[in-house]
Design a protein around this motif. Structure first.
Motif, short mmCIF file in Angstrom:
data_model
loop_
_atom_site.label_atom_id
_atom_site.label_comp_id
_atom_site.label_asym_id
_atom_site.label_seq_id
_atom_site.Cartn_x
_atom_site.Cartn_y
_atom_site.Cartn_z
N ASN A 12 -15.80 -0.67 25.38
CA ASN A 12 -15.57 -1.41 24.14
C ASN A 12 -14.99 -0.50 23.07
OD1 ASN A 12 -16.93 -4.16 24.51
ND2 ASN A 12 -18.52 -2.74 25.18
N VAL A 13 -14.42 -1.14 22.04
CA VAL A 13 -14.01 -0.43 20.84
C VAL A 13 -14.54 -1.19 19.63
CG1 VAL A 13 -11.93 0.70 21.72
CG2 VAL A 13 -11.76 -1.59 20.75
N PHE A 14 -14.89 -0.44 18.61
CA PHE A 14 -15.22 -1.00 17.31
C PHE A 14 -13.92 -1.00 16.53
CE2 PHE A 14 -15.89 0.01 12.85
CZ PHE A 14 -16.70 -1.04 12.44
N VAL A 15 -13.55 -2.15 15.97
CA VAL A 15 -12.31 -2.29 15.21
C VAL A 15 -12.65 -2.95 13.88
CG1 VAL A 15 -10.03 -3.33 15.15
CG2 VAL A 15 -10.94 -2.51 17.32
N ARG A 16 -12.19 -2.32 12.81
CA ARG A 16 -12.37 -2.90 11.47
C ARG A 16 -11.00 -3.29 10.96
NH1 ARG A 16 -12.43 -2.08 6.11
NH2 ARG A 16 -14.29 -2.52 4.89
N SER A 17 -10.80 -4.58 10.76
CA SER A 17 -9.50 -5.07 10.30
C SER A 17 -9.53 -5.24 8.79
CB SER A 17 -9.18 -6.41 10.97
OG SER A 17 -9.97 -7.44 10.41
N ASP A 18 -8.56 -5.97 8.27
CA ASP A 18 -8.46 -6.21 6.84
C ASP A 18 -9.58 -7.12 6.31
OD1 ASP A 18 -6.86 -5.18 4.90
OD2 ASP A 18 -5.58 -6.94 4.77
N SER A 19 -10.18 -7.92 7.20
CA SER A 19 -11.16 -8.88 6.71
C SER A 19 -12.47 -8.90 7.48
CB SER A 19 -10.56 -10.29 6.76
OG SER A 19 -10.21 -10.60 8.08
N LEU A 69 0.84 -1.19 0.00
CA LEU A 69 0.00 0.00 0.00
C LEU A 69 0.87 1.24 0.00
CD1 LEU A 69 -2.71 -1.06 2.60
CD2 LEU A 69 -2.91 -1.02 0.13
N PRO A 70 0.34 2.37 -0.48
CA PRO A 70 1.14 3.58 -0.58
C PRO A 70 1.49 4.22 0.77
CG PRO A 70 -1.11 4.01 -1.26
CD PRO A 70 -0.99 2.54 -1.05
N VAL A 71 0.80 3.86 1.84
CA VAL A 71 1.10 4.41 3.16
C VAL A 71 1.19 3.27 4.16
CG1 VAL A 71 -0.04 6.61 2.74
CG2 VAL A 71 -1.36 4.73 3.67
N ARG A 72 1.85 3.54 5.31
CA ARG A 72 1.87 2.54 6.38
C ARG A 72 0.44 2.27 6.81
NH1 ARG A 72 6.10 3.66 11.06
NH2 ARG A 72 4.27 2.90 12.12
N THR A 73 0.10 1.03 7.01
CA THR A 73 -1.27 0.72 7.39
C THR A 73 -1.29 -0.17 8.62
OG1 THR A 73 -3.38 -0.08 6.58
CG2 THR A 73 -1.45 -1.29 5.86
N TYR A 74 -2.30 -0.04 9.39
CA TYR A 74 -2.47 -0.84 10.58
C TYR A 74 -3.42 -1.98 10.28
CZ TYR A 74 -0.24 3.01 12.86
OH TYR A 74 0.69 3.95 13.21
N LEU A 75 -3.34 -3.01 11.09
CA LEU A 75 -4.28 -4.10 10.96
C LEU A 75 -5.69 -3.54 11.06
CD1 LEU A 75 -4.90 -7.08 10.79
CD2 LEU A 75 -4.68 -7.21 13.27
N THR A 76 -5.87 -2.52 11.87
CA THR A 76 -7.19 -1.90 11.95
C THR A 76 -7.33 -0.87 10.85
OG1 THR A 76 -6.39 -0.22 13.45
CG2 THR A 76 -7.38 -2.17 14.42
N ARG A 77 -8.49 -0.88 10.21
CA ARG A 77 -8.79 0.07 9.14
C ARG A 77 -9.88 1.03 9.58
NH1 ARG A 77 -6.53 -1.58 4.35
NH2 ARG A 77 -4.97 -3.09 4.89
N GLY A 78 -10.31 0.94 10.79
CA GLY A 78 -11.30 1.82 11.36
C GLY A 78 -11.39 1.49 12.84
N PHE A 79 -11.44 2.49 13.68
CA PHE A 79 -11.36 2.26 15.11
C PHE A 79 -12.14 3.36 15.81
CE2 PHE A 79 -8.88 4.31 18.51
CZ PHE A 79 -9.05 3.39 19.53
N GLN A 80 -13.00 2.99 16.76
CA GLN A 80 -13.77 3.98 17.48
C GLN A 80 -14.19 3.41 18.82
OE1 GLN A 80 -14.50 7.03 18.52
NE2 GLN A 80 -14.89 7.57 16.40
N PHE A 81 -14.16 4.27 19.85
CA PHE A 81 -14.63 3.85 21.16
C PHE A 81 -16.14 3.68 21.12
CE2 PHE A 81 -10.72 6.16 22.21
CZ PHE A 81 -10.06 5.17 22.92
N VAL A 82 -16.64 2.67 21.82
CA VAL A 82 -18.07 2.43 21.96
C VAL A 82 -18.35 2.45 23.46
CG1 VAL A 82 -19.99 0.83 21.57
CG2 VAL A 82 -18.14 1.01 19.88
N GLY A 83 -18.88 3.54 23.94
CA GLY A 83 -19.08 3.68 25.38
C GLY A 83 -17.73 3.72 26.09
N ASN A 84 -17.72 3.27 27.32
CA ASN A 84 -16.49 3.29 28.12
C ASN A 84 -15.80 1.94 28.20
OD1 ASN A 84 -16.44 6.06 28.91
ND2 ASN A 84 -18.21 5.61 30.21
#
Length: 177
Positions: free
Chosen positions: A104-111, A87-102
């Motif tokens: 949990n986290v929502f994590v979107r990986s490669d798959s 990929l043209p930039v460094r990428t993390y296993l997570t492709r989307g990340f957001q806190f859900v309340g206090n």
């Protein structure tokens, strides 16, 4: 950068412009002190105001950490950088990340997309996702039932943002709008 009031409104935590230093302002005294030096991504206060939860982007050890106000760190979630993708930039296993309340986290990986606890416990797989795509700027609804973000299709020659991706945190349903 990214100043946020503590839950008791006695302090303000903020990042340096380069996002490599987390500082704490004591509102009553005006004193500022560094809590952490790291490559810091998304972050928030814990509900009790005694710690911060943040994404560290330094390698090794990239992940989500709890950091007490005296700088003690405890890793909550491991988020390694992918090195096997062209990929043209460094990428993390997570492709989307957001806190859900206090807690949990929502994590979107490669798959797949997951709801992960901030601490012990299993992750819950929400949905499969297409490879080589990213969720940009995910946001959780106020009722903690949905995550929405811009879907980026990434390949080695270009990057486009042309769709919105919606996840149900209750059922795991994924919809591309």
């Amino acid at each position: 950068w990214g100043a946020k009031w503590s839950p008791d409104s006695r302090s303000v935590a903020f990042l340096s412009p380069d996002r490599y230093r987390m500082s704490l302002l004591d509102v009553a005294t005006g004193a500022i002190r560094t809590v952490l030096e790291d490559s810091i991504g998304n972050w928030r206060w814990r509900a009790d105001g005694q710690a911060l939860v943040l994404r560290s982007r330094l390698q090794p050890g990239a992940g989500i950490y709890e950091v007490t106000l005296n700088g003690q760190r405890r890793q909550l979630v491991d988020l390694p950088i992918r090195t096997d993708l062209d990929l043209p930039v460094r990428t993390y296993l997570t492709r989307g990340f957001q806190f859900v309340g206090n807690s949990n986290v929502f994590v979107r990986s490669d798959s797949a997309a997951f709801l992960m606890p901030l601490g012990p416990g299993p992750a819950r797989r929400l949905a499969s996702v297409p490879p080589r795509s990213q969720l940009f700027r995910p946001v959780v609804s106020h009722d903690l039932r949905w995550v929405v973000g811009l879907l980026r299709d990434v390949d080695a020659s270009r990057e486009t943002t042309n769709q919105v991706e919606l996840f149900s945190l209750e059922t795991g349903a994924r919809t591309v709008l």
